[in-house]
Design an enzyme around this catalytic site. Structure first.
Site, PDB file in Angstrom:
ATOM      1  N   TYR A   1       2.591  -3.923   4.079  1.00 16.40           N
ATOM      2  CA  TYR A   1       2.466  -5.102   4.935  1.00 16.40           C
ATOM      3  C   TYR A   1       3.690  -6.009   4.830  1.00 16.40           C
ATOM      4  O   TYR A   1       3.879  -6.889   5.677  1.00 16.40           O
ATOM      5  CB  TYR A   1       1.239  -5.945   4.559  1.00 16.40           C
ATOM      6  CG  TYR A   1      -0.098  -5.275   4.677  1.00 16.40           C
ATOM      7  CD1 TYR A   1      -0.257  -4.022   5.277  1.00 16.40           C
ATOM      8  CD2 TYR A   1      -1.235  -5.899   4.160  1.00 16.40           C
ATOM      9  CE1 TYR A   1      -1.510  -3.427   5.351  1.00 16.40           C
ATOM     10  CE2 TYR A   1      -2.485  -5.310   4.234  1.00 16.40           C
ATOM     11  CZ  TYR A   1      -2.618  -4.072   4.826  1.00 16.40           C
ATOM     12  OH  TYR A   1      -3.860  -3.481   4.897  1.00 16.40           O
TER      13      TYR A   1
ATOM     14  N   HIS B   1      -2.957   3.741  -1.089  1.00 14.86           N
ATOM     15  CA  HIS B   1      -3.158   3.337   0.310  1.00 14.86           C
ATOM     16  C   HIS B   1      -3.641   4.498   1.183  1.00 14.86           C
ATOM     17  O   HIS B   1      -4.555   4.338   1.995  1.00 14.86           O
ATOM     18  CB  HIS B   1      -1.853   2.767   0.881  1.00 14.86           C
ATOM     19  CG  HIS B   1      -2.058   1.874   2.056  1.00 14.86           C
ATOM     20  ND1 HIS B   1      -1.268   0.774   2.299  1.00 14.86           N
ATOM     21  CD2 HIS B   1      -2.958   1.897   3.071  1.00 14.86           C
ATOM     22  CE1 HIS B   1      -1.686   0.164   3.403  1.00 14.86           C
ATOM     23  NE2 HIS B   1      -2.694   0.840   3.887  1.00 14.86           N
TER      24      HIS B   1
END
Length: 258
Positions: free
Chosen positions: A36, A98
């Site tokens: 991010y 992730h």
């Protein structure tokens, strides 16, 4: 982990004030990721929020995720330390894989994460975007089952088998994109429940997700109004019939496929 029903998803948030405001409103679970590119923003917001005399660092679960090129055995530790530094924390409360892609090998990546728990840099290990076979392999490789599995879950997409697996092995499911990118406003079943309850479709979607044990949700929001609305959505208790009506929605493809 004892995660609150609603936390803050931060993908796309670039203003630390949004994070600080969330904490002031009562959010106690912050979710970010290396990919991010905003761990420093979340860390700055966390530091600002902790100036409140009534809030201690131990009150807030700070979660981040290692991207697919961070998962080689010799990369896990350095990547986790970089994330902790950017977040401004001594230990990451929940560190996820992730996606089980790229450099990920459960036999090497997950023991490396377990070592970080032993060292104290990480408090809990999680996984994200796994399927059931991936989850089974993770359980075999970890010292204990993952603390949480983060997966896309909203009225237009969820996989019941993932919830069943979590119940069987006693870990949390963290629902990301619970508002389906705003598309819940277009789902008739959600809108009908919202109108009957004098609530918003967004609140109903969050309430529907958190009604599914052991699910907690991390919707993204940046304005105070939306932050408040998402947080109180967990207080909306749907009936079994309302949940079933939304369960019966014809499913569509996930928003974030591989």
């Amino acid at each position: 982990m004892d995660l609150p029903p609603v936390g803050l998803g931060t993908m796309g948030i670039d203003d630390p004030d949004a994070v600080a405001t969330a904490l002031s409103l009562g959010y106690r679970h912050l979710d970010t990721a290396r990919i991010y590119d905003n761990e420093a923003v979340v860390g700055e917001g966390l530091a600002a929020g902790l100036t409140d005399d009534d809030l201690d660092r131990e009150d807030v679960t700070v979660a981040t995720k290692l991207w697919i090129d961070d998962l080689a055995a010799d990369s896990v530790g350095p990547a986790a330390r970089e994330s902790a530094d950017r977040l401004g924390v001594d230990a990451v409360d929940l560190l996820y894989v992730h996606r089980p892609r790229g450099d990920y090998d459960p036999e090497t990546a997950l023991p490396a994460l377990d070592r970080l728990v032993t060292e104290g840099l990480v408090r809990n290990v999680g996984v994200s975007n796994f399927d059931v076979p991936d989850l089974d392999r993770a359980i075999d490789a970890l010292d204990r089952p993952p603390a949480a599995h983060q997966t896309e879950l909203h009225p237009l997409f969820y996989r019941a088998e993932l919830l069943d697996h979590a119940r069987e092995h006693d870990y949390s499911v963290v629902a990301y994109s619970p508002l389906a990118g705003g598309r819940v406003r277009e789902v008739d079943a959600v809108v009908e429940v919202a109108e009957a309850r004098d609530a918003t479709p967004e609140s109903v979607a969050i309430a529907w997700a958190t009604a599914k044990e052991p699910v907690v949700a991390v919707p993204k929001a940046s304005t105070e109004a939306h932050l408040r609305a998402n947080l109180i959505a967990a207080d909306l208790e749907l009936t079994d019939e309302e949940v079933a009506a939304i369960d019966a929605v014809e499913r569509e493809e996930e928003l974030f496929p591989e």
